[in-house]
Design an enzyme around this catalytic site. Structure first.
Site, PDB file in Angstrom:
ATOM      1  N   ASP A 164      -4.684 -47.194 -10.516  1.00  0.00           N
ATOM      2  CA  ASP A 164      -5.908 -46.394 -10.478  1.00  0.00           C
ATOM      3  C   ASP A 164      -7.080 -47.374 -10.458  1.00  0.00           C
ATOM      4  OD1 ASP A 164      -8.265 -45.186 -11.237  1.00  0.00           O
ATOM      5  OD2 ASP A 164      -7.406 -44.049 -12.893  1.00  0.00           O
ATOM      6  N   CYS A 175     -13.066 -38.350 -20.468  1.00  0.00           N
ATOM      7  CA  CYS A 175     -11.796 -37.981 -19.819  1.00  0.00           C
ATOM      8  C   CYS A 175     -10.675 -38.907 -20.262  1.00  0.00           C
ATOM      9  CB  CYS A 175     -11.906 -38.003 -18.298  1.00  0.00           C
ATOM     10  SG  CYS A 175     -13.039 -36.780 -17.663  1.00  0.00           S
ATOM     11  N   LYS A 190     -17.772 -43.528  -7.267  1.00  0.00           N
ATOM     12  CA  LYS A 190     -17.893 -44.602  -8.272  1.00  0.00           C
ATOM     13  C   LYS A 190     -18.330 -45.914  -7.624  1.00  0.00           C
ATOM     14  CE  LYS A 190     -15.872 -42.201 -11.725  1.00  0.00           C
ATOM     15  NZ  LYS A 190     -14.574 -42.274 -12.345  1.00  0.00           N
ATOM     16  N   GLN A 193     -12.354 -47.584 -11.331  1.00  0.00           N
ATOM     17  CA  GLN A 193     -13.380 -48.388 -12.002  1.00  0.00           C
ATOM     18  C   GLN A 193     -13.393 -49.829 -11.515  1.00  0.00           C
ATOM     19  OE1 GLN A 193     -15.781 -47.422 -13.893  1.00  0.00           O
ATOM     20  NE2 GLN A 193     -15.085 -45.321 -14.169  1.00  0.00           N
ATOM     21  N   HIS A 232      -7.167 -42.586 -17.805  1.00  0.00           N
ATOM     22  CA  HIS A 232      -8.041 -41.434 -17.564  1.00  0.00           C
ATOM     23  C   HIS A 232      -7.138 -40.202 -17.442  1.00  0.00           C
ATOM     24  CE1 HIS A 232     -10.761 -38.893 -15.111  1.00  0.00           C
ATOM     25  NE2 HIS A 232     -11.747 -39.717 -15.425  1.00  0.00           N
TER      26      HIS A 232
HETATM   27  C1  LIG Z   1     -13.557 -41.472 -12.482  1.00  0.00           C
HETATM   28  C2  LIG Z   1     -12.176 -41.911 -12.714  1.00  0.00           C
HETATM   29  C3  LIG Z   1     -11.088 -41.175 -12.229  1.00  0.00           C
HETATM   30  C4  LIG Z   1     -11.279 -39.879 -11.484  1.00  0.00           C
HETATM   31  O1  LIG Z   1     -11.865 -40.112 -10.248  1.00  0.00           O
HETATM   32  P1  LIG Z   1     -12.455 -38.897  -9.385  1.00  0.00           P
HETATM   33  O2  LIG Z   1     -12.952 -39.556  -8.160  1.00  0.00           O
HETATM   34  O3  LIG Z   1     -13.572 -38.306 -10.188  1.00  0.00           O
HETATM   35  O4  LIG Z   1     -11.369 -37.974  -9.112  1.00  0.00           O
HETATM   36  C5  LIG Z   1      -9.825 -41.649 -12.471  1.00  0.00           C
HETATM   37  N1  LIG Z   1      -9.616 -42.795 -13.135  1.00  0.00           N
HETATM   38  C6  LIG Z   1     -10.629 -43.543 -13.623  1.00  0.00           C
HETATM   39  C7  LIG Z   1     -10.330 -44.805 -14.340  1.00  0.00           C
HETATM   40  C8  LIG Z   1     -11.933 -43.115 -13.428  1.00  0.00           C
HETATM   41  O5  LIG Z   1     -12.935 -43.842 -13.924  1.00  0.00           O
END
Ligand SMILES: *Cc1c(COP(=O)(O)O)cnc(C)c1O
Length: 417
Positions: free
Chosen positions: A211, A375, A237, A214, A134
């Protein structure tokens, strides 16, 4: 602080009809039809339990945390710190001090870039990411590279959307100071084999950031089993409010990282000559935090744990298989992202129709999907498309909603025939 095991319902199947009644927004109508919400990877809906936790805090306990000796302030502090312990337990963190509240994954990655990165990464050092990241896990590293003269290396992905492990391993070298990878790709649904990728870095003494934006809505997380140094989740999320997220920091880093921002709450003492910082996690949380958001995040984790992440995973896996099979009945659909292990993301192209038109026509039928680059522009480049259509599923979605999506796509195809 000892870690309480998270209670997980062993094998009970999900009662999705009942679960849907927990989410007030799911009973909305769009253009005279029931809302079909298939944009969960962008943000998930909130159950009544989360709405009640947030409203209950403001109605009955609102005060600033950590400052007051008065009762309300102590209640607010207790609720805020209880939320931190819930996140600790949910992520399997050794210590509660390892959990820092931030705005979300974007801020968490910037946090690691500006604390760990600024203090430990210098000119000529290397940072390794993957081609499926992302923008939130790309741009903060580019900024850091500009600031300190480091080099960003990108592990390629194959035509299915899997990281090519041999090429990833080749990038890990003497100068690698950090590996930063998605647990699950928001654009492709790929579940990365962290049990392979993380040890390859850790064996070389390289810290790893995951990260998990998801991953949190779909699967259980255990930061100790993963052996990562940093793990991020986003509240919005995972069925919690926007503007709140959490970062896990491996305990050995807690005293080594400099502060992120300066301000109230993060100090032990301030004079104009010298300021002493508070220990973690306060040191990393300057200013009044998103107290209600943290409480909402704690409530959201309670909610999914009560359903059981095993049951959620099984249900979503079944729904993903069903969705994949149903989309395959349309010869004009080309799936983007066919990894060996996938979470419930269906990214696709509809031959001859721009994704924007697909999204608009589906919206007229009450169906919400995401169209665009999600993104993750480098992923789009990798697959040679400007954008995709993406239906992303949560445990409250149903086979009937997949059927509605496929019927909607048939309508799109008729209009463009
Ligand atoms: C949504 C997302 C982000 C960003 O998260 P925010 O809470 O909107 O800052 C980063 N990495 C992944 C894989 C995402 O799906």
């Amino acid at each position: 602080m000892s870690v309480m095991p998270t209670p997980r319902t062993p094998t009970a199947a999900l009662d999705v009809d009942r679960i849907r009644t927990d989410f007030p927004i799911l009973s909305r109508e769009m253009s005279g039809r029931p809302l079909v919400y298939l944009d969960n990877a962008a943000t998930a809906q909130k159950p009544q339990a989360v709405l009640d936790a947030v409203a209950g805090y403001y109605r009955g306990h609102n005060a600033n945390v950590h400052r007051g000796v008065h009762t309300l302030s102590m209640e607010a502090t207790d609720a805020y710190e209880a939320a931190r312990r819930k996140i600790q337990s949910h992520l399997g963190a050794e210590r509660v001090e390892s959990i820092v509240f931030l705005r979300g994954t974007t801020e968490a990655v910037n946090f690691v870039a500006q604390t760990y990165g600024r203090s430990r990464i210098t000119a000529g050092d290397e940072i390794v990411i993957s081609a499926m990241e992302h923008h939130s896990n790309i741009v903060p590293w580019q900024l850091l590279c500009e600031q300190v003269g480091a080099v960003l290396k990108v592990a390629p992905i194959d035509d299915n959307g899997d990281i090519i492990v041999e090429q990833y391993e080749k990038l890990l070298g003497e100068r690698t100071r950090l590996v930063a990878l998605a647990h699950i790709s928001n654009a492709l649904g790929t579940i990365n084999p962290l049990d392979t990728l993380v040890p390859l870095a850790r064996r070389r003494g390289i810290p790893v950031l995951i990260d998990g934006a998801q991953a949190a809505p779909h699967t259980a997380i255990d930061v100790r089993a993963l052996d990562c140094d940093f793990y991020t989740i986003s509240g919005h999320k995972v069925f919690a409010p926007t503007g709140i997220g959490a970062l896990y920091i491996r305990p050995e880093w807690l005293d080594k990282l400099p502060p992120y921002q300066g301000g109230g709450e993060m100090i032990r003492s301030v004079t104009f000559e010298k300021t002493e910082y508070a220990p973690a996690p306060a040191r990393f949380e300057a200013g009044t935090p998103n107290i209600a958001g943290a409480i909402g995040l704690g409530a959201a984790l309670d909610y999914i744990n009560a359903l059981g992440l095993d049951a959620i995973e099984r249900y979503e896996h079944d729904l993903l298989d069903y969705g994949t099979a149903q989309l395959a009945t349309l010869p004009q659909v080309r799936m983007i992202g066919t990894a060996r292990r996938k979470a419930s993301v269906l990214s696709f192209e509809l031959q001859g129709v721009h994704p924007h038109d697909v999204g608009t026509i589906l919206d007229q039928q009450g169906i919400a999907i995401r169209t665009g680059h999600h993104c993750a522009q480098p992923v789009m480049d990798r697959f040679g498309v400007p954008a995709t259509c993406r239906a992303s599923l949560a445990f409250y979605n149903t086979r009937a909603e997949i059927d509605a999506l496929v019927a909607g796509l048939r309508k799109v195809l008729e209009l463009f025939a």
